[in-house]
Design an enzyme around this catalytic site. Structure first.
Site, PDB file in Angstrom:
ATOM      1  N   THR A  13       0.760  -1.306   0.054  1.00 14.63           N
ATOM      2  CA  THR A  13      -0.112  -0.039   0.042  1.00 14.63           C
ATOM      3  C   THR A  13       0.850   1.458  -0.113  1.00 14.63           C
ATOM      4  OG1 THR A  13      -1.727  -1.149   1.104  1.00 14.63           O
ATOM      5  CG2 THR A  13      -1.875   1.234   1.109  1.00 14.63           C
ATOM      6  N   TYR A  14       1.952   1.178   0.998  1.00 17.55           N
ATOM      7  CA  TYR A  14       2.845   2.241   0.863  1.00 17.55           C
ATOM      8  C   TYR A  14       3.459   2.709  -0.443  1.00 17.55           C
ATOM      9  CZ  TYR A  14       7.304   4.684   1.952  1.00 17.55           C
ATOM     10  OH  TYR A  14       8.393   5.507   1.798  1.00 17.55           O
ATOM     11  N   THR A  15       4.122   1.623  -1.042  1.00 13.51           N
ATOM     12  CA  THR A  15       4.818   1.769  -2.308  1.00 13.51           C
ATOM     13  C   THR A  15       3.830   2.185  -3.398  1.00 13.51           C
ATOM     14  OG1 THR A  15       4.402  -0.548  -2.677  1.00 13.51           O
ATOM     15  CG2 THR A  15       6.683   0.226  -1.712  1.00 13.51           C
TER      16      THR A  15
END
Length: 235
Positions: free
Chosen positions: A145-147
């Site tokens: 999700t972060y990337t």
């Protein structure tokens, strides 16, 4: 006097960026979420600081509206980031995904849209730098999700490079293992550095130097600099 606006100045890289800008005689405005020793130091050096939660669109718009009264603006550095391990629970995933998108994509978009006219009015060489991540191009599934959100920030920079050409230059920096967090274990550090060609932690100075390279080279827009010790190649 040239004027820069930097997000996420309350710690680490954002604080270091502001320190160097102040050292070089810039007027500095900075965003932070939580007060810290860094924000106290910056305020003491004459920086104008704005407290806002980038997950809150209304707070971002209010901050941008205040900044619109600035006499000039020559540089924006999108440094603020939001990172925690990927949650397991679906409801928690939904909240985490929303937060990632708001901090890494929505807030930079609102800032760019709200301050674009000031940048374009600069009589210098106005710049925007998006600090993304090497995993924006080669995602780490452990932090999917972060990337994905960082990939959005990366792509957003390319859109603005086209949208604002030729007046405003927009570029990207993709850091790798520049500075481990206090909670990182020795085993984690060894594992990361084993997958980094230069096999050492970079520190903040290489990222600062990359920002100034982008500022100083008037023929760079839509470019990317990977400040990662070769980790991108080693993956």
């Amino acid at each position: 006097m040239k004027h820069a606006f930097v997000t996420g100045v309350g710690r680490r890289l954002g604080f270091a960026i502001c320190q160097r800008l102040l050292d070089q005689g810039w007027q500095v405005s900075g965003h932070y979420r939580t007060p810290s020793d860094a924000t106290t130091t910056l305020a003491g050096r004459g920086a104008t600081l704005y407290q806002a939660d980038l997950e809150d669109a209304d707070a971002v718009i209010a901050m941008v509206t205040t900044l619109q009264s600035s006499a000039r603006l020559d540089l924006i550095v999108h440094n603020a980031s939001c990172f925690t391990p990927e949650p397991d629970d679906l409801a928690a995933k939904a909240r985490w995904s929303d937060a990632c998108h708001r901090v890494h994509v929505q807030a930079p978009m609102l800032i760019n849209e709200g301050l674009g006219a000031l940048l374009q009015a600069s009589d210098g060489d106005p710049n925007v730098v998006h600090i993304t991540d090497i995993f924006a191009e080669r995602p780490d599934p452990q932090y999917r999700t972060y990337t994905a959100a960082k990939a959005g920030l990366d792509n957003l920079a390319l859109s603005y490079a086209k949208h604002w050409a030729p007046k405003v230059r927009v570029n990207r920096i993709q850091p790798g293992p520049i500075l481990f967090l206090p909670e990182h274990s020795e085993a984690h550090k060894k594992r990361v550095l084993a997958n980094t060609l230069l096999q050492r932690e970079g520190g903040l100075d290489p990222v600062l130097d990359a920002i100034w390279l982008l500022i100083d080279n008037a023929y760079l827009t839509g470019a990317v600099i990977k400040v990662d010790g070769g980790r991108f190649l080693a993956q």
